[in-house]
Design a protein around this motif. Structure first.
Motif, PDB file in Angstrom:
ATOM      1  N   GLY A  56       0.797  -1.215   0.000  1.00 59.49           N
ATOM      2  CA  GLY A  56       0.000   0.000   0.000  1.00 59.49           C
ATOM      3  C   GLY A  56       0.828   1.264   0.000  1.00 59.49           C
ATOM      4  O   GLY A  56       0.449   2.272  -0.620  1.00 59.49           O
ATOM      5  N   PRO A  61      -1.470   6.258  -4.495  1.00 62.13           N
ATOM      6  CA  PRO A  61      -2.446   6.500  -3.426  1.00 62.13           C
ATOM      7  C   PRO A  61      -3.781   5.808  -3.700  1.00 62.13           C
ATOM      8  O   PRO A  61      -4.192   5.630  -4.849  1.00 62.13           O
ATOM      9  CB  PRO A  61      -2.593   8.034  -3.422  1.00 62.13           C
ATOM     10  CG  PRO A  61      -1.315   8.539  -4.016  1.00 62.13           C
ATOM     11  CD  PRO A  61      -0.913   7.506  -5.039  1.00 62.13           C
ATOM     12  N   ALA A  62      -4.440   5.443  -2.607  1.00 61.19           N
ATOM     13  CA  ALA A  62      -5.681   4.679  -2.729  1.00 61.19           C
ATOM     14  C   ALA A  62      -6.721   5.395  -3.562  1.00 61.19           C
ATOM     15  O   ALA A  62      -7.442   4.779  -4.354  1.00 61.19           O
ATOM     16  CB  ALA A  62      -6.234   4.377  -1.337  1.00 61.19           C
ATOM     17  N   ARG A  63      -6.823   6.709  -3.403  1.00 63.39           N
ATOM     18  CA  ARG A  63      -7.842   7.441  -4.164  1.00 63.39           C
ATOM     19  C   ARG A  63      -7.585   7.324  -5.664  1.00 63.39           C
ATOM     20  O   ARG A  63      -8.521   7.198  -6.460  1.00 63.39           O
ATOM     21  CB  ARG A  63      -7.854   8.910  -3.749  1.00 63.39           C
ATOM     22  CG  ARG A  63      -8.221   9.129  -2.294  1.00 63.39           C
ATOM     23  CD  ARG A  63      -8.303  10.605  -1.983  1.00 63.39           C
ATOM     24  NE  ARG A  63      -7.971  10.857  -0.579  1.00 63.39           N
ATOM     25  CZ  ARG A  63      -8.306  11.943   0.077  1.00 63.39           C
ATOM     26  NH1 ARG A  63      -8.988  12.882  -0.535  1.00 63.39           N
ATOM     27  NH2 ARG A  63      -7.966  12.103   1.337  1.00 63.39           N
ATOM     28  N   TYR A  94      -9.050  -1.889   0.203  1.00 62.20           N
ATOM     29  CA  TYR A  94      -9.267  -0.827  -0.766  1.00 62.20           C
ATOM     30  C   TYR A  94     -10.740  -0.643  -1.121  1.00 62.20           C
ATOM     31  O   TYR A  94     -11.252   0.482  -1.110  1.00 62.20           O
ATOM     32  CB  TYR A  94      -8.476  -1.114  -2.047  1.00 62.20           C
ATOM     33  CG  TYR A  94      -7.015  -0.740  -1.960  1.00 62.20           C
ATOM     34  CD1 TYR A  94      -6.610   0.586  -1.902  1.00 62.20           C
ATOM     35  CD2 TYR A  94      -6.027  -1.724  -1.953  1.00 62.20           C
ATOM     36  CE1 TYR A  94      -5.268   0.929  -1.832  1.00 62.20           C
ATOM     37  CE2 TYR A  94      -4.679  -1.388  -1.885  1.00 62.20           C
ATOM     38  CZ  TYR A  94      -4.307  -0.068  -1.819  1.00 62.20           C
ATOM     39  OH  TYR A  94      -2.978   0.270  -1.741  1.00 62.20           O
ATOM     40  N   LEU A  98     -12.019   1.295   2.530  1.00 58.65           N
ATOM     41  CA  LEU A  98     -11.748   2.646   2.043  1.00 58.65           C
ATOM     42  C   LEU A  98     -12.772   3.099   1.015  1.00 58.65           C
ATOM     43  O   LEU A  98     -13.142   4.277   0.971  1.00 58.65           O
ATOM     44  CB  LEU A  98     -10.351   2.691   1.435  1.00 58.65           C
ATOM     45  CG  LEU A  98      -9.306   3.487   2.203  1.00 58.65           C
ATOM     46  CD1 LEU A  98      -7.937   3.354   1.553  1.00 58.65           C
ATOM     47  CD2 LEU A  98      -9.692   4.951   2.310  1.00 58.65           C
ATOM     48  N   LEU A 102     -14.509   6.814   1.134  1.00 55.32           N
ATOM     49  CA  LEU A 102     -14.292   7.832   0.112  1.00 55.32           C
ATOM     50  C   LEU A 102     -15.556   8.143  -0.677  1.00 55.32           C
ATOM     51  O   LEU A 102     -15.784   9.295  -1.070  1.00 55.32           O
ATOM     52  CB  LEU A 102     -13.187   7.378  -0.840  1.00 55.32           C
ATOM     53  CG  LEU A 102     -11.794   7.225  -0.218  1.00 55.32           C
ATOM     54  CD1 LEU A 102     -10.814   6.638  -1.232  1.00 55.32           C
ATOM     55  CD2 LEU A 102     -11.284   8.553   0.303  1.00 55.32           C
ATOM     56  N   PRO A 108     -13.289  14.747   0.368  1.00 57.51           N
ATOM     57  CA  PRO A 108     -11.832  14.671   0.496  1.00 57.51           C
ATOM     58  C   PRO A 108     -11.222  15.801   1.307  1.00 57.51           C
ATOM     59  O   PRO A 108     -10.118  15.670   1.830  1.00 57.51           O
ATOM     60  CB  PRO A 108     -11.356  14.711  -0.966  1.00 57.51           C
ATOM     61  CG  PRO A 108     -12.465  15.384  -1.712  1.00 57.51           C
ATOM     62  CD  PRO A 108     -13.714  14.976  -1.013  1.00 57.51           C
ATOM     63  N   ARG A 115     -10.296   7.885   7.761  1.00 60.58           N
ATOM     64  CA  ARG A 115      -9.840   7.815   6.370  1.00 60.58           C
ATOM     65  C   ARG A 115      -8.318   7.936   6.300  1.00 60.58           C
ATOM     66  O   ARG A 115      -7.655   7.199   5.559  1.00 60.58           O
ATOM     67  CB  ARG A 115     -10.490   8.938   5.564  1.00 60.58           C
ATOM     68  CG  ARG A 115     -10.133   8.916   4.074  1.00 60.58           C
ATOM     69  CD  ARG A 115     -10.619  10.179   3.387  1.00 60.58           C
ATOM     70  NE  ARG A 115      -9.944  11.350   3.920  1.00 60.58           N
ATOM     71  CZ  ARG A 115     -10.536  12.530   4.148  1.00 60.58           C
ATOM     72  NH1 ARG A 115     -11.820  12.692   3.895  1.00 60.58           N
ATOM     73  NH2 ARG A 115      -9.850  13.545   4.631  1.00 60.58           N
ATOM     74  N   ASP A 116      -7.760   8.874   7.072  1.00 62.89           N
ATOM     75  CA  ASP A 116      -6.308   9.061   7.051  1.00 62.89           C
ATOM     76  C   ASP A 116      -5.576   7.794   7.495  1.00 62.89           C
ATOM     77  O   ASP A 116      -4.540   7.428   6.925  1.00 62.89           O
ATOM     78  CB  ASP A 116      -5.916  10.234   7.956  1.00 62.89           C
ATOM     79  CG  ASP A 116      -6.416  11.581   7.418  1.00 62.89           C
ATOM     80  OD1 ASP A 116      -6.796  11.638   6.230  1.00 62.89           O
ATOM     81  OD2 ASP A 116      -6.434  12.553   8.194  1.00 62.89           O
ATOM     82  N   GLU A 119      -5.769   5.273   4.608  1.00 63.02           N
ATOM     83  CA  GLU A 119      -4.963   5.659   3.451  1.00 63.02           C
ATOM     84  C   GLU A 119      -3.469   5.524   3.727  1.00 63.02           C
ATOM     85  O   GLU A 119      -2.686   5.210   2.829  1.00 63.02           O
ATOM     86  CB  GLU A 119      -5.292   7.095   3.045  1.00 63.02           C
ATOM     87  CG  GLU A 119      -6.643   7.242   2.382  1.00 63.02           C
ATOM     88  CD  GLU A 119      -6.883   8.621   1.821  1.00 63.02           C
ATOM     89  OE1 GLU A 119      -7.373   8.724   0.680  1.00 63.02           O
ATOM     90  OE2 GLU A 119      -6.568   9.612   2.513  1.00 63.02           O
ATOM     91  N   SER A 120      -3.066   5.759   4.973  1.00 59.76           N
ATOM     92  CA  SER A 120      -1.650   5.672   5.329  1.00 59.76           C
ATOM     93  C   SER A 120      -1.224   4.270   5.724  1.00 59.76           C
ATOM     94  O   SER A 120      -0.056   4.056   6.055  1.00 59.76           O
ATOM     95  CB  SER A 120      -1.356   6.632   6.489  1.00 59.76           C
ATOM     96  OG  SER A 120      -2.060   6.232   7.658  1.00 59.76           O
TER      97      SER A 120
END
Length: 592
Positions: A56, A61-63, A94, A98, A102, A108, A115-116, A119-120
């Motif tokens: 990951g 990035p996931a988005r 994902y 997530l 999202l 966003p 969410r952070d 994503e991290s």
């Protein structure tokens, strides 16, 4: 350009350039293709999560991935080939954790620690959707989220053990987990529909917050994940944990753009298409890998059969057709995956779908759900055949084929149960609910030559139309005789499943015909072989519906022999064109 290079270009497609593909391969490096021996189950799980975090952080990035289906599928494909448990956890993280954050969350630009963390990769995503005590539980989960006017947030509860969320990947005691929880929202004493809530289940060191109970499941070797059941007892979450998708509670008033609880369920389940695209694509990936493994096992191998001692194994029709059939399945599912991940016209992608009775999936996207069902069945059949035709080494010398079989078997239930998808598809077909039957043909074109894609399509379309008409008539007759809807459909489930499968076959054959027409020259014969195998698989229905006459199987077998004779000299090129990573087909390590 060689035939192998042209086929490799088809398999890879044009959506990703070499730089993007290299980055995804670096995210899942070759070392991920092996697992050290002697690991306990918790250590095996910890290794998988460590690899997930590493992948990951190395991947885009996931988005970006969630907005780019070919890129996300390419990453997940490589994970599936390398290590099926890694694929499963990555897909959950994902698309199912997530993804709703999202898609349904505050946006966003809004501050969102949940969410952070996802994503991290500081927390791993999990899904709490189905409940252990009732089938079809996602239609009406008993887990509730009650609005708390005092805090403005919600209180989540499972009323009893039968409402426990299972399966979930939450058992490992030391790993942080964040869940997308599907619950029935209750406000003002009324059930307002099924919504998603983002709920931390384990902190940084794995600590469980108040009100959360996690019950580890027994260890399994089918798809090695840290399975557990989760119960929630008065778990308080803030208002922002409600992934509300435009709904709101303001001044004590509930508002929802979905309109009705039924429409809300469909919208909340709208996270499914990325899952289905990924499952179709991964099914193609592990099929390609299995086919390459079978060829590596078979090529150059001799036999001691007394008909012809020291004859090459692939001179025997059964092995030759198994090898070439597996290669053909790999290319066919690749064509289906390319179709599933391609951009769709807005009209085709827009809802709503047909009404559903057994599960919400067809209402979200009927054809994509149906392709998921078809792809997982085909992949499981092909992987199983590759394992059997690899003899004892396929079972005992390497875990990979067993792992692929476990993955493809699991996803016949996971991501939407295949049988329920078939039943709802058949119901839409019978009711002509956003479905148009194929037009009747005047007769087989091209003189009935089974080498012709026009003939495949005629047979598939005519079978589908006749079966739909019979199903609709049978259900209507039962209802007309005074039976209720349950009894009318319950007496026709076998015909319903076969009718929906006929629809899936027709869609797949249309995809293959288009790919054969536009793809490289070497692709046409290999897709023809898969089409012939599908027609053989469906021979009972073709004969039963009167679409094909007696003797059709003899003609089909002869066509397959001719096709295999043409493909056999090119088997190595066909395998090379699949682009399977080298670690997959490496010699069995303990022998060397």
């Amino acid at each position: 350009m060689s035939a192998a290079d042209e086929l490799l270009g088809f398999v890879r497609g044009t959506a990703l350039d070499a730089k993007a593909r290299d980055r995804l391969e670096e995210a899942v490096p070759d070392e991920f293709f092996t697992v050290p021996g002697g690991l306990t189950a918790p250590r095996r799980h910890a290794l998988t999560y460590a690899r997930l975090r590493r992948a990951g952080l190395a991947a885009p990035p996931a988005r970006e991935l969630l907005d780019d289906p070919p890129a996300l599928c390419a990453l997940l494909d490589r994970a599936a080939i390398a290590d099926p448990p890694l694929f499963h956890l990555m897909l959950l993280h994902y698309t199912l954790a997530l993804g709703p954050v999202l898609r349904f969350g505050a946006g966003p630009d809004a501050a969102d620690p949940v969410r952070d963390a996802l994503e991290s990769m500081d927390s791993f995503g999990t899904l709490l959707m189905t409940e252990v005590g009732r089938s079809n539980s996602h239609l009406s989960p008993r887990t509730t989220a009650r609005h708390d006017p005092a805090t403005g947030g919600f209180v989540l509860s499972t009323p009893d053990a039968q409402a426990a969320k299972f399966p979930t990947n939450t058992a490992h005691p030391e790993l942080p987990k964040t869940a997308a929880v599907y619950a029935t929202l209750v406000h003002g004493g009324e059930e307002r529909g099924v919504f998603v809530f983002a709920v931390p289940l384990r902190g940084p060191g794995g600590a469980v917050p108040p009100g959360v109970r996690i019950v580890p499941a027994p260890e399994t070797t089918g798809l090695q994940i840290d399975y557990a059941a989760v119960l929630l007892d008065g778990v308080h979450v803030p208002y922002r944990a409600w992934l509300r998708d435009g709904a709101a509670i303001e001044d004590g008033t509930f508002r929802d753009p979905a309109g009705t609880p039924g429409e809300r369920l469909t919208r909340s389940m709208g996270i499914a298409p990325p899952v289905w695209r990924a499952v179709v694509s991964a099914s193609a990936a592990v099929t390609r890998a299995s086919a390459a493994m079978l060829l590596a096992h078979s090529a150059g191998r001799t036999t001691l059969g007394r008909l012809a001692p020291r004859r090459p194994l692939t001179d025997y029709r059964n092995q030759q057709e198994a090898v070439l059939g597996a290669l053909a399945s790999g290319y066919a599912l690749t064509a289906v995956a390319a179709h599933a991940t391609a951009p769709r016209p807005a009209a085709a992608a827009a809802g709503p779908g047909p009404a559903t009775a057994w599960a919400p999936w067809s209402a979200v996207d009927r054809d994509l759900a149906l392709l998921k069902a078809a792809a997982t069945v085909q992949a499981q059949e092909t992987v199983s055949a590759c394992r059997v035709h690899s003899g004892a080494p396929g079972f005992a010398a390497a875990e990979r084929l067993n792992a692929y079989r476990g993955l493809t078997h699991a996803y016949q239930n996971a991501g939407g149960d295949n049988e329920l998808i078939l039943y709802d598809t058949a119901r839409a077909m019978a009711d002509l609910d956003r479905y148009e039957p194929p037009e009747p043909g005047a007769g087989p074109p091209d003189g009935g030559d089974l080498h012709s894609p026009r003939v495949w399509l005629f047979l598939a379309r005519d079978t589908e139309r006749r079966m739909r008409d019979r199903l609709a008539a049978a259900v209507a007759a039962a209802l007309g005789a005074g039976e209720d809807a349950f009894t009318a459909w319950n007496g026709n489930l076998v015909l319903a499943a076969r009718t929906a499968t006929a629809c899936a076959d027709r869609i797949v054959l249309e995809i293959l015909a288009a790919a054969a027409d536009t793809g490289p020259p070497a692709l046409g014969p290999v897709l023809r072989l898969h089409a012939l195998n599908r027609l053989e698989h469906r021979a009972a229905d073709l004969l039963n519906e009167g679409v094909a006459p007696p003797g059709m199987l003899d003609e089909l077998w002869a066509a397959r022999r001719r096709t295999c004779d043409g493909l056999a000299p090119a088997a190595a090129d066909l395998a090379a064109g699949l682009g399977v990573p080298a670690p997959v087909t490496a010699p069995t390590a303990f022998l060397f």
